[in-house]
Design an enzyme around this catalytic site. Structure first.
Site, PDB file in Angstrom:
ATOM      1  N   GLY A  11       0.843  -1.200   0.000  1.00  0.00           N
ATOM      2  CA  GLY A  11       0.000   0.000   0.000  1.00  0.00           C
ATOM      3  C   GLY A  11       0.871   1.240   0.000  1.00  0.00           C
ATOM      4  O   GLY A  11       2.108   1.135   0.076  1.00  0.00           O
ATOM      5  N   ASP A  12       0.224   2.404  -0.142  1.00  0.00           N
ATOM      6  CA  ASP A  12       0.956   3.684  -0.180  1.00  0.00           C
ATOM      7  C   ASP A  12       1.987   3.731  -1.296  1.00  0.00           C
ATOM      8  O   ASP A  12       3.056   4.309  -1.141  1.00  0.00           O
ATOM      9  CB  ASP A  12       1.643   3.960   1.168  1.00  0.00           C
ATOM     10  CG  ASP A  12       0.672   3.864   2.320  1.00  0.00           C
ATOM     11  OD1 ASP A  12      -0.393   4.473   2.214  1.00  0.00           O
ATOM     12  OD2 ASP A  12       0.970   3.154   3.299  1.00  0.00           O
ATOM     13  N   GLY A  16      -3.013   6.926  -5.575  1.00  0.00           N
ATOM     14  CA  GLY A  16      -3.902   8.083  -5.719  1.00  0.00           C
ATOM     15  C   GLY A  16      -3.424   8.988  -6.834  1.00  0.00           C
ATOM     16  O   GLY A  16      -4.189   9.405  -7.701  1.00  0.00           O
ATOM     17  N   ASN A  37     -10.005   3.177   5.914  1.00  0.00           N
ATOM     18  CA  ASN A  37      -8.822   2.786   6.689  1.00  0.00           C
ATOM     19  C   ASN A  37      -7.511   3.160   6.021  1.00  0.00           C
ATOM     20  O   ASN A  37      -6.460   3.075   6.633  1.00  0.00           O
ATOM     21  CB  ASN A  37      -8.840   1.281   6.998  1.00  0.00           C
ATOM     22  CG  ASN A  37      -9.167   0.438   5.794  1.00  0.00           C
ATOM     23  OD1 ASN A  37      -9.954   0.840   4.956  1.00  0.00           O
ATOM     24  ND2 ASN A  37      -8.575  -0.723   5.701  1.00  0.00           N
ATOM     25  N   ALA A  38      -7.546   3.533   4.765  1.00  0.00           N
ATOM     26  CA  ALA A  38      -6.316   3.975   4.108  1.00  0.00           C
ATOM     27  C   ALA A  38      -6.610   5.290   3.417  1.00  0.00           C
ATOM     28  O   ALA A  38      -7.764   5.708   3.332  1.00  0.00           O
ATOM     29  CB  ALA A  38      -5.841   2.936   3.099  1.00  0.00           C
ATOM     30  N   HIS A  40      -5.577   8.036   0.069  1.00  0.00           N
ATOM     31  CA  HIS A  40      -4.859   8.416  -1.145  1.00  0.00           C
ATOM     32  C   HIS A  40      -4.540   9.892  -1.018  1.00  0.00           C
ATOM     33  O   HIS A  40      -5.412  10.664  -0.641  1.00  0.00           O
ATOM     34  CB  HIS A  40      -5.789   8.341  -2.349  1.00  0.00           C
ATOM     35  CG  HIS A  40      -5.903   6.996  -2.946  1.00  0.00           C
ATOM     36  ND1 HIS A  40      -4.874   6.097  -2.968  1.00  0.00           N
ATOM     37  CD2 HIS A  40      -6.925   6.413  -3.591  1.00  0.00           C
ATOM     38  CE1 HIS A  40      -5.284   5.016  -3.600  1.00  0.00           C
ATOM     39  NE2 HIS A  40      -6.521   5.175  -3.967  1.00  0.00           N
ATOM     40  N   THR A  41      -3.340  10.281  -1.385  1.00  0.00           N
ATOM     41  CA  THR A  41      -3.045  11.711  -1.418  1.00  0.00           C
ATOM     42  C   THR A  41      -2.928  12.132  -2.869  1.00  0.00           C
ATOM     43  O   THR A  41      -2.187  11.517  -3.631  1.00  0.00           O
ATOM     44  CB  THR A  41      -1.699  11.999  -0.726  1.00  0.00           C
ATOM     45  OG1 THR A  41      -1.660  11.215   0.470  1.00  0.00           O
ATOM     46  CG2 THR A  41      -1.553  13.463  -0.388  1.00  0.00           C
ATOM     47  N   ARG A 303       0.941   8.306  10.989  1.00  0.00           N
ATOM     48  CA  ARG A 303       1.983   7.467  11.609  1.00  0.00           C
ATOM     49  C   ARG A 303       3.227   7.410  10.731  1.00  0.00           C
ATOM     50  O   ARG A 303       3.103   7.279   9.511  1.00  0.00           O
ATOM     51  CB  ARG A 303       1.466   6.024  11.766  1.00  0.00           C
ATOM     52  CG  ARG A 303       0.440   5.864  12.851  1.00  0.00           C
ATOM     53  CD  ARG A 303       0.162   4.399  13.116  1.00  0.00           C
ATOM     54  NE  ARG A 303      -0.751   3.824  12.129  1.00  0.00           N
ATOM     55  CZ  ARG A 303      -1.250   2.607  12.210  1.00  0.00           C
ATOM     56  NH1 ARG A 303      -0.929   1.818  13.217  1.00  0.00           N
ATOM     57  NH2 ARG A 303      -2.075   2.139  11.299  1.00  0.00           N
ATOM     58  N   PRO A 304       4.440   7.465  11.339  1.00  0.00           N
ATOM     59  CA  PRO A 304       5.640   7.282  10.520  1.00  0.00           C
ATOM     60  C   PRO A 304       5.625   5.881   9.929  1.00  0.00           C
ATOM     61  O   PRO A 304       5.288   4.918  10.620  1.00  0.00           O
ATOM     62  CB  PRO A 304       6.800   7.414  11.513  1.00  0.00           C
ATOM     63  CG  PRO A 304       6.228   7.807  12.808  1.00  0.00           C
ATOM     64  CD  PRO A 304       4.745   7.632  12.765  1.00  0.00           C
ATOM     65  N   GLY A 413       7.751  12.646  -9.321  1.00  0.00           N
ATOM     66  CA  GLY A 413       7.347  13.717  -8.407  1.00  0.00           C
ATOM     67  C   GLY A 413       5.859  13.641  -8.168  1.00  0.00           C
ATOM     68  O   GLY A 413       5.147  12.929  -8.883  1.00  0.00           O
TER      69      GLY A 413
HETATM   70  P1  GDP Z   1      -1.419   5.994  -2.095  1.00  0.00           P
HETATM   71  O1  GDP Z   1      -2.367   5.679  -0.999  1.00  0.00           O
HETATM   72  O2  GDP Z   1      -0.973   4.749  -2.791  1.00  0.00           O
HETATM   73  O3  GDP Z   1      -1.893   7.036  -3.031  1.00  0.00           O
HETATM   74  O4  GDP Z   1      -0.102   6.536  -1.436  1.00  0.00           O
HETATM   75  P2  GDP Z   1       0.187   7.769  -0.457  1.00  0.00           P
HETATM   76  O5  GDP Z   1      -0.969   8.310   0.216  1.00  0.00           O
HETATM   77  O6  GDP Z   1       1.367   7.363   0.334  1.00  0.00           O
HETATM   78  O7  GDP Z   1       0.633   8.855  -1.500  1.00  0.00           O
HETATM   79  C1  GDP Z   1       1.868   8.905  -1.948  1.00  0.00           C
HETATM   80  C2  GDP Z   1       2.517  10.237  -1.582  1.00  0.00           C
HETATM   81  O8  GDP Z   1       3.625  10.397  -2.394  1.00  0.00           O
HETATM   82  C3  GDP Z   1       1.663  11.455  -1.854  1.00  0.00           C
HETATM   83  O9  GDP Z   1       2.038  12.501  -0.993  1.00  0.00           O
HETATM   84  C4  GDP Z   1       1.974  11.766  -3.292  1.00  0.00           C
HETATM   85  O10 GDP Z   1       1.744  13.115  -3.654  1.00  0.00           O
HETATM   86  C5  GDP Z   1       3.441  11.450  -3.320  1.00  0.00           C
HETATM   87  N1  GDP Z   1       3.919  10.929  -4.596  1.00  0.00           N
HETATM   88  C6  GDP Z   1       3.270  10.119  -5.469  1.00  0.00           C
HETATM   89  N2  GDP Z   1       4.076   9.798  -6.499  1.00  0.00           N
HETATM   90  C7  GDP Z   1       5.262  10.426  -6.254  1.00  0.00           C
HETATM   91  C8  GDP Z   1       6.516  10.465  -6.947  1.00  0.00           C
HETATM   92  O11 GDP Z   1       6.710   9.867  -7.984  1.00  0.00           O
HETATM   93  N3  GDP Z   1       7.510  11.181  -6.349  1.00  0.00           N
HETATM   94  C9  GDP Z   1       7.355  11.866  -5.193  1.00  0.00           C
HETATM   95  N4  GDP Z   1       8.380  12.534  -4.702  1.00  0.00           N
HETATM   96  N5  GDP Z   1       6.185  11.842  -4.514  1.00  0.00           N
HETATM   97  C10 GDP Z   1       5.161  11.140  -5.042  1.00  0.00           C
END
Ligand code: GDP
Length: 423
Positions: A11-12, A16, A37-38, A40-41, A303-304, A413
């Site tokens: 995950g993460d 998103g 529970n999870a 997306h950013t 959480r870290p 990014g």
């Molecule tokens: P998700 O639940 O799978 O979407 O994962 P997260 O909530 O951990 O989101 C991933 C984080 O990394 C978010 O803050 C995104 O904006 C950021 N992010 C996604 N892709 C990239 C990438 O390729 N590079 C960087 N530096 N950040 C990214």
């Protein structure tokens, strides 16, 4: 065109952000499992949004979003999430949000039971997000939950709710010794947070079948990754639902349809929230540096996260169980600070090397075998394949070969345009 977009790891992975990018090409985006529970950013020109329940297509006015029967929905959370989006200028109307009448309602007592059990476990806890997800899925299979369609008939529901409350109090009051829950309160909660969704609730099977038959493109969006799937993940440190691509049509409402493609989101290093075996885990300064570079803190909980190098063994398994047809590699730019890029190429278990992902106690005993590839420096400005330095291309080619699937997108990014299309 029916496409699932799923996580290859724990995950993460940045799903998103990839769904936000890819959903441009789709008419409909569907969430088919899990609850809040999870998270997306998604960062786009309107701001930064955290989505827990809503499909990522909600940020585009022209996309229709569906919350499928496989989901569990905390109505109060949904109200808050939609309100935050509206405050950020996003339109949420019944025209572009359809909620399945078969989706399960996550009640306040599910959250309560989750907390009571985590507290009881104390030091031995599973790392639940305390959002009621395991209790509500358990009740679903006990056939004692309310579903979204019930909200359309709320006035006739009191007797059923009373029966469920009586049953729940056997656990809440008699088991955990907590103050009993009350039917009146539950009915009030359902009225306050449920009735606002009346116009959004529909038969998503009818809607999606019609859309698919009319040639509309549908994107199925999963929460978490393959290693958190209830059947194929690192059980019992998994989520409580099926998040693999094979479940996408079932959890959405169109079980007879076949997926055309499966996009696996795979992170260029590893991260994991909560407890459970995480063979590639880094500790100390190496972990701190990677966590800082990647901003690895939980979107839903803050959480870290635990972090480590890319894990070939776990990712190859993730690609296989997801049946990925192509991969989007994310967050490769985060590794820019490293002179040498570590990769876990095998596990050592009881003195023997393996590249087969194990389960149970064998997984707990696995030790990582680490090899190093050449570092590639800052990739954040790369937009075309030609912009990528040779060492980065080599890293991508190495991963493709190691997991057995081609990498179509390389994300460099969080911004919408910060990616390279490889083919
Ligand atoms: P998700 O639940 O799978 O979407 O994962 P997260 O909530 O951990 O989101 C991933 C984080 O990394 C978010 O803050 C995104 O904006 C950021 N992010 C996604 N892709 C990239 C990438 O390729 N590079 C960087 N530096 N950040 C990214």
């Amino acid at each position: 065109m029916l496409t699932a977009i799923v996580g290859i790891n724990w995950g993460d992975e940045g799903k998103g952000r990839m769904v936000d990018l890819l959903s441009r090409e789709y008419d409909v985006v569907v969430r088919y499992q899990g609850g809040n529970n999870a998270g997306h950013t998604v960062v786009n020109e309107r701001g930064k949004f955290i989505l827990n329940l809503l499909p990522s297509g909600i940020l585009r006015d022209e996309t229709v979003n569906v919350m499928g029967p496989g989901m569990v929905i905390d109505l109060e959370h949904l109200c808050g999430e939609v309100q935050r989006l509206r405050e950020g200028g996003i339109t949420v109307t019944p025209e572009h949000l359809k909620i399945s009448d078969r989706a399960t309602i996550c009640m306040p007592y599910h959250k309560l039971l989750d907390c009571l059990e985590e507290d009881r476990l104390a030091g031995k806890k599973f790392g639940s997000t305390r959002r009621g997800i395991a209790p509500v899925y358990a009740d679903k299979y006990m056939k004692k939950t309310l579903r979204m369609g019930d909200l359309l008939d709320l006035d006739n529901l009191e007797e059923r709710v009373a029966g469920i409350v009586e049953w729940k109090n056997l656990t809440v009051e008699k088991g955990y010794g907590h103050t009993p829950i009350e039917t009146k309160e539950m009915m009030a909660w359902l009225r306050e947070f449920g009735l606002v969704w009346k116009d959004y609730i529909c038969d998503t099977t009818a809607f999606l079948t019609e859309a698919a038959d009319a040639g509309k493109s549908v994107l199925f969006e999963a929460q978490l990754g393959a290693l958190r799937d209830i059947d194929y993940g690192i059980y019992p440190y998994t989520s409580s639902s099926s998040n693999i691509a094979a479940y996408a049509p079932i959890g959405s409402g169109i079980p007879a349809k076949r997926l055309d493609s499966v996009v696996g989101i795979m992170k260029a290093y590893s991260s994991c929230v909560g407890e459970g075996p995480f063979t590639c885990e880094y500790f100390g300064k190496e972990a701190e540096d990677l966590r800082e570079a990647g901003g690895e803190y939980g979107a839903a909980t803050g959480r870290p996260r635990r972090v480590g190098p890319f894990d070939v063994v776990a990712s190859k398994y993730g690609v296989a169980v997801q049946g990925a047809t192509e991969i989007a590699l994310t967050k490769i730019d985060v590794l820019g600070y490293l002179d040498k890029v570590p990769v876990v190429t095998a596990y050592e278990i009881d003195g023997e090397r393996t590249t087969q992902f194990p389960t149970g106690e064998r997984l707990n005993r696995a030790k990582p075998v680490i090899e190093y590839l050449e570092g590639f420096g800052d990739l954040s400005k790369c937009r075309k394949k030609e912009d990528l330095p040779k060492a980065a291309l080599d890293y991508v080619a190495y991963l493709e070969k190691a997991v057995g699937c081609s990498i179509r997108y390389v994300s460099v990014g969080p911004e919408r345009d910060a990616y390279v299309k490889m083919y």
